[in-house]
Design an enzyme around this catalytic site. Structure first.
Site, mmCIF file in Angstrom:
data_model
loop_
_atom_site.group_PDB
_atom_site.id
_atom_site.type_symbol
_atom_site.label_atom_id
_atom_site.label_comp_id
_atom_site.label_asym_id
_atom_site.label_seq_id
_atom_site.Cartn_x
_atom_site.Cartn_y
_atom_site.Cartn_z
ATOM 1 N N ARG A 1 -0.533 1.632 -4.057
ATOM 2 C CA ARG A 1 -0.260 0.309 -3.481
ATOM 3 C C ARG A 1 -1.487 -0.287 -2.821
ATOM 4 N NH1 ARG A 1 5.656 1.282 -2.700
ATOM 5 N NH2 ARG A 1 6.679 -0.731 -2.457
ATOM 6 N N ARG B 1 19.465 -1.851 2.427
ATOM 7 C CA ARG B 1 18.299 -1.166 2.990
ATOM 8 C C ARG B 1 17.840 -1.905 4.238
ATOM 9 N NH1 ARG B 1 14.038 -0.057 -1.865
ATOM 10 N NH2 ARG B 1 12.648 -0.824 -0.244
ATOM 11 N N ARG C 1 6.280 -7.672 3.490
ATOM 12 C CA ARG C 1 6.045 -6.850 2.298
ATOM 13 C C ARG C 1 5.363 -7.660 1.207
ATOM 14 N NH1 ARG C 1 12.017 -5.013 1.439
ATOM 15 N NH2 ARG C 1 11.421 -3.869 -0.420
ATOM 16 N N ARG D 1 20.288 -7.699 -2.098
ATOM 17 C CA ARG D 1 20.364 -6.361 -2.710
ATOM 18 C C ARG D 1 21.269 -5.409 -1.941
ATOM 19 N NH1 ARG D 1 14.997 -3.324 -4.600
ATOM 20 N NH2 ARG D 1 14.446 -3.343 -2.391
ATOM 21 N N LYS E 1 11.282 -2.190 -10.408
ATOM 22 C CA LYS E 1 10.603 -0.981 -10.885
ATOM 23 C C LYS E 1 11.472 0.258 -10.711
ATOM 24 C CE LYS E 1 7.685 -0.869 -6.741
ATOM 25 N NZ LYS E 1 8.563 0.023 -5.980
HETATM 26 P P1 AMP Z 1 9.758 0.934 -2.227
HETATM 27 O O1 AMP Z 1 11.038 1.700 -2.274
HETATM 28 O O2 AMP Z 1 8.805 1.294 -3.339
HETATM 29 O O3 AMP Z 1 9.984 -0.554 -2.098
HETATM 30 O O4 AMP Z 1 9.001 1.385 -0.865
HETATM 31 C C1 AMP Z 1 9.600 1.139 0.393
HETATM 32 C C2 AMP Z 1 8.537 1.175 1.475
HETATM 33 O O5 AMP Z 1 7.950 2.482 1.555
HETATM 34 C C3 AMP Z 1 7.355 0.228 1.269
HETATM 35 O O6 AMP Z 1 7.655 -1.102 1.692
HETATM 36 C C4 AMP Z 1 6.308 0.888 2.157
HETATM 37 O O7 AMP Z 1 6.555 0.645 3.530
HETATM 38 C C5 AMP Z 1 6.563 2.378 1.915
HETATM 39 N N1 AMP Z 1 5.750 2.884 0.788
HETATM 40 C C6 AMP Z 1 6.200 3.311 -0.414
HETATM 41 N N2 AMP Z 1 5.178 3.672 -1.207
HETATM 42 C C7 AMP Z 1 4.056 3.463 -0.491
HETATM 43 C C8 AMP Z 1 2.662 3.617 -0.769
HETATM 44 N N3 AMP Z 1 2.226 4.042 -1.951
HETATM 45 N N4 AMP Z 1 1.779 3.293 0.214
HETATM 46 C C9 AMP Z 1 2.195 2.868 1.422
HETATM 47 N N5 AMP Z 1 3.479 2.674 1.750
HETATM 48 C C10 AMP Z 1 4.417 2.965 0.802
#
Ligand code: AMP
Length: 216
Positions: A88, A158, A169, A123, A14
Site C-alpha cells: 500500500r 466494519r 482512507r 457495506r 478486491k
Molecule cells: P482492507 O481490509 O484491505 O481495506 O484493510 C483495512 C485496513 O487495514 C486499512 O485501511 C489499513 O488501515 C490497514 N491495512 C491493511 N493492509 C495494510 C498495509 N499493507 N499497510 C498499511 N495498513 C494496512
C-alpha cells in the site's frame, strides 16, 4: 500459475474478487486487512495498536506490515497466492520486490470516488464466511435484513466503513498507494480493470487478464 497482486482504492471489490478466485481457481488468499482484523479480535498487542489506526482510516506502519507479510509467505510455502491489501506504499512495494521472484501480475482496479463512497457507507460484512452486501443496492442486499444468505450469521458494519474514515482512507490511497501503480507499470506487470462494473463483469475481466498473461 502467476501470483496476483491487487492494487485498488477502498471498495473496489478486491476482497470479493480474491474470494471468487480462491474458490474457483485455488490460490492462497493473503489479505493484510483480514490478518489485522484477526489480531484485533484476538486482542493481541498488534491488534490493540492496529485498531485505532484502522478505525481512523490510516495505514499501519510499513515495518509492521512488511514483517507480517514475510511471516505469511513463510507459512504458505511457495503455493500460488493473491495479495489483497499489500503493498500500500512505495516502501512496501520495494520490500516486496526483495522477497518475490518475477512470477506475478499486478491487477490495478480503478474506481470513481463517488461509487467507492456509496459502496463503503452501505457495506455490510459477514464475519463468518466473508461475504459482503450493500444495504443501498437492491442487487446486493441480503434476502433477510441483517442476516448472511450463505451461512445465516449476523451481518456487521466494519468500524472503518463510515464517511469520515472513508475520506481519510481514500486520500491516503491517492497519496501513498497510487504511486506504486507507476512502479509496476514501468516493470511491465500491470493490468488495468474497471471496478465501476458489477462483480461478475469485474471477475470476467480479471480472468481474461490472467489467461492473457499466462500464455505470454
Ligand atoms: P482492507 O481490509 O484491505 O481495506 O484493510 C483495512 C485496513 O487495514 C486499512 O485501511 C489499513 O488501515 C490497514 N491495512 C491493511 N493492509 C495494510 C498495509 N499493507 N499497510 C498499511 N495498513 C494496512
Amino acid at each position: 500459475m502467476k501470483n496476483i497482486i491487487f492494487i485498488a482504492p477502498p471498495a473496489a471489490g478486491k476482497g470479493t474478487q480474491s474470494k471468487l478466485l480462491v474458490s474457483n481457481i485455488g490460490y492462497e488468499h493473503i489479505s493484510t486487512g483480514d490478518i489485522l482484523r484477526e489480531e484485533i479480535a484476538l486482542g493481541s498487542d498488534l491488534g490493540v495498536l492496529a485498531k485505532s489506526i484502522i478505525d481512523d482510516g490510516n495505514l499501519v506502519p510499513d515495518d509492521i506490515m512488511i514483517d507480517i507479510i514475510k511471516k505469511k509467505f513463510d507459512s504458505i510455502k511457495g503455493k500460488p497466492f493473491i495479495l489483497d491489501g499489500f503493498p500500500r506504499t512505495i516502501n512496501q512495494a520495494y520490500a516486496l520486490s526483495n522477497i518475490l521472484d518475477d512470477n506475478f501480475i499486478t491487477v490495478y482496479m480503478y474506481l470513481d470516488k463517488e461509487v467507492a463512497k456509496k459502496r463503503i457507507v452501505g457495506r455490510l460484512s459477514c464475519l463468518t464466511c466473508g461475504k459482503s452486501y450493500n444495504e443501498f443496492d437492491e442487487k446486493l442486499m441480503p434476502k433477510v435484513n441483517g442476516i448472511c444468505d450463505v451461512c445465516g450469521s449476523s451481518l456487521v458494519k466494519r468500524a472503518d466503513d463510515n464517511e469520515a474514515s472513508f475520506e481519510v482512507r481514500y486520500n491516503s490511497y491517492i497519496e501513498k498507494t497510487e504511486p506504486i501503480i507507476d512502479y509496476y507499470d514501468k516493470m511491465g506487470v500491470l493490468v488495468k480493470i474497471d471496478a465501476n462494473n458489477d462483480r461478475t463483469n469485474i471477475y470476467n475481466s480479471i480472468i481474461e487478464c490472467i489467461n492473457r498473461q499466462e500464455v505470454r
